[in-house]
Design a protein around this motif. Sequence first.
Motif, PDB file in Angstrom:
ATOM      1  N   LYS A 192      41.737  40.319  39.669  1.00 13.32           N
ATOM      2  CA  LYS A 192      41.034  40.632  38.414  1.00 13.32           C
ATOM      3  C   LYS A 192      39.720  41.380  38.658  1.00 13.32           C
ATOM      4  O   LYS A 192      39.366  42.267  37.877  1.00 13.32           O
ATOM      5  CB  LYS A 192      40.765  39.357  37.608  1.00 13.32           C
ATOM      6  CG  LYS A 192      42.017  38.641  37.157  1.00 13.32           C
ATOM      7  CD  LYS A 192      42.772  39.454  36.139  1.00 13.32           C
ATOM      8  CE  LYS A 192      43.967  38.673  35.640  1.00 13.32           C
ATOM      9  NZ  LYS A 192      44.822  39.457  34.782  1.00 13.32           N
ATOM     10  N   ILE A 193      39.015  41.050  39.717  1.00 13.17           N
ATOM     11  CA  ILE A 193      37.730  41.705  39.978  1.00 13.17           C
ATOM     12  C   ILE A 193      37.937  43.146  40.419  1.00 13.17           C
ATOM     13  O   ILE A 193      37.276  44.061  39.925  1.00 13.17           O
ATOM     14  CB  ILE A 193      36.912  40.923  41.033  1.00 13.17           C
ATOM     15  CG1 ILE A 193      36.549  39.539  40.496  1.00 13.17           C
ATOM     16  CG2 ILE A 193      35.654  41.693  41.432  1.00 13.17           C
ATOM     17  CD1 ILE A 193      35.760  39.542  39.192  1.00 13.17           C
ATOM     18  N   SER A 194      38.858  43.387  41.342  1.00 12.16           N
ATOM     19  CA  SER A 194      39.107  44.767  41.749  1.00 12.16           C
ATOM     20  C   SER A 194      39.705  45.554  40.586  1.00 12.16           C
ATOM     21  O   SER A 194      39.396  46.738  40.405  1.00 12.16           O
ATOM     22  CB  SER A 194      40.010  44.828  42.986  1.00 12.16           C
ATOM     23  OG  SER A 194      41.277  44.277  42.722  1.00 12.16           O
ATOM     24  N   GLY A 195      40.526  44.916  39.765  1.00 13.93           N
ATOM     25  CA  GLY A 195      41.066  45.561  38.573  1.00 13.93           C
ATOM     26  C   GLY A 195      39.971  45.930  37.584  1.00 13.93           C
ATOM     27  O   GLY A 195      40.014  46.992  36.954  1.00 13.93           O
ATOM     28  N   PHE A 196      38.974  45.052  37.459  1.00 14.55           N
ATOM     29  CA  PHE A 196      37.817  45.333  36.605  1.00 14.55           C
ATOM     30  C   PHE A 196      37.133  46.626  37.045  1.00 14.55           C
ATOM     31  O   PHE A 196      36.867  47.512  36.234  1.00 14.55           O
ATOM     32  CB  PHE A 196      36.838  44.152  36.683  1.00 14.55           C
ATOM     33  CG  PHE A 196      35.464  44.447  36.145  1.00 14.55           C
ATOM     34  CD1 PHE A 196      35.209  44.383  34.787  1.00 14.55           C
ATOM     35  CD2 PHE A 196      34.430  44.792  37.008  1.00 14.55           C
ATOM     36  CE1 PHE A 196      33.938  44.657  34.294  1.00 14.55           C
ATOM     37  CE2 PHE A 196      33.166  45.066  36.527  1.00 14.55           C
ATOM     38  CZ  PHE A 196      32.913  44.995  35.156  1.00 14.55           C
ATOM     39  N   PHE A 197      36.882  46.750  38.351  1.00 10.58           N
ATOM     40  CA  PHE A 197      36.221  47.952  38.864  1.00 10.58           C
ATOM     41  C   PHE A 197      37.132  49.177  38.758  1.00 10.58           C
ATOM     42  O   PHE A 197      36.676  50.278  38.447  1.00 10.58           O
ATOM     43  CB  PHE A 197      35.743  47.737  40.302  1.00 10.58           C
ATOM     44  CG  PHE A 197      34.495  46.918  40.374  1.00 10.58           C
ATOM     45  CD1 PHE A 197      33.265  47.467  40.052  1.00 10.58           C
ATOM     46  CD2 PHE A 197      34.546  45.579  40.739  1.00 10.58           C
ATOM     47  CE1 PHE A 197      32.109  46.704  40.099  1.00 10.58           C
ATOM     48  CE2 PHE A 197      33.398  44.813  40.786  1.00 10.58           C
ATOM     49  CZ  PHE A 197      32.170  45.378  40.465  1.00 10.58           C
ATOM     50  N   GLY A 198      38.423  48.996  38.999  1.00  9.31           N
ATOM     51  CA  GLY A 198      39.358  50.106  38.859  1.00  9.31           C
ATOM     52  C   GLY A 198      39.393  50.640  37.439  1.00  9.31           C
ATOM     53  O   GLY A 198      39.338  51.860  37.220  1.00  9.31           O
ATOM     54  N   MET A 199      39.490  49.741  36.472  1.00  7.52           N
ATOM     55  CA  MET A 199      39.506  50.166  35.066  1.00  7.52           C
ATOM     56  C   MET A 199      38.183  50.797  34.666  1.00  7.52           C
ATOM     57  O   MET A 199      38.160  51.782  33.914  1.00  7.52           O
ATOM     58  CB  MET A 199      39.818  48.985  34.153  1.00  7.52           C
ATOM     59  CG  MET A 199      41.220  48.490  34.323  1.00  7.52           C
ATOM     60  SD  MET A 199      42.416  49.779  34.016  1.00  7.52           S
ATOM     61  CE  MET A 199      43.431  49.000  32.830  1.00  7.52           C
ATOM     62  N   ASP A 200      37.088  50.269  35.172  1.00  4.96           N
ATOM     63  CA  ASP A 200      35.771  50.831  34.876  1.00  4.96           C
ATOM     64  C   ASP A 200      35.676  52.272  35.367  1.00  4.96           C
ATOM     65  O   ASP A 200      35.187  53.153  34.650  1.00  4.96           O
ATOM     66  CB  ASP A 200      34.674  49.978  35.509  1.00  4.96           C
ATOM     67  CG  ASP A 200      33.286  50.487  35.174  1.00  4.96           C
ATOM     68  OD1 ASP A 200      32.919  50.477  33.983  1.00  4.96           O
ATOM     69  OD2 ASP A 200      32.578  50.920  36.105  1.00  4.96           O
ATOM     70  N   VAL A 201      36.171  52.526  36.561  1.00  3.87           N
ATOM     71  CA  VAL A 201      36.136  53.875  37.129  1.00  3.87           C
ATOM     72  C   VAL A 201      37.048  54.815  36.338  1.00  3.87           C
ATOM     73  O   VAL A 201      36.689  55.968  36.082  1.00  3.87           O
ATOM     74  CB  VAL A 201      36.514  53.854  38.625  1.00  3.87           C
ATOM     75  CG1 VAL A 201      36.755  55.251  39.153  1.00  3.87           C
ATOM     76  CG2 VAL A 201      35.426  53.163  39.429  1.00  3.87           C
TER      77      VAL A 201
END
Length: 107
Positions: free
Chosen positions: A43-52
């Motif tokens: 979920k955390i890496s997904g958060f950053f991926g979606m943010d980018v």
Amino acid sequence: MVQVIYFLLCILGFVLPYSQLIPFTLEHGLDIKLFFEQLFANKISGFFGMDVIVSSLVLWVFVFWEGTRLKMQNLWIYVACNLLVGVSLGLPLFLLMRQRQLEQHNS
């Protein structure tokens, strides 16, 4: 002075992401499937991926809107930098060139 700051941010925006991408590529090659699996591994890496991803879309709109307004040339370059490196290069590079355009216009 602001142009120097944007230029330094361009350098950081290129060097830091590629310091992570180059070792990945050397170890796994251009394995796009693995790249996205690791990008959305939790979920955390997904958060950053979606943010980018969203930040990239915002950058593209800004580049074409503001670049067209200021009659800047070759706007595709900033999108290409965004796709090849990331927002970390595309945004400060566009802001640098926008600042130059504004200063030329005001001269």
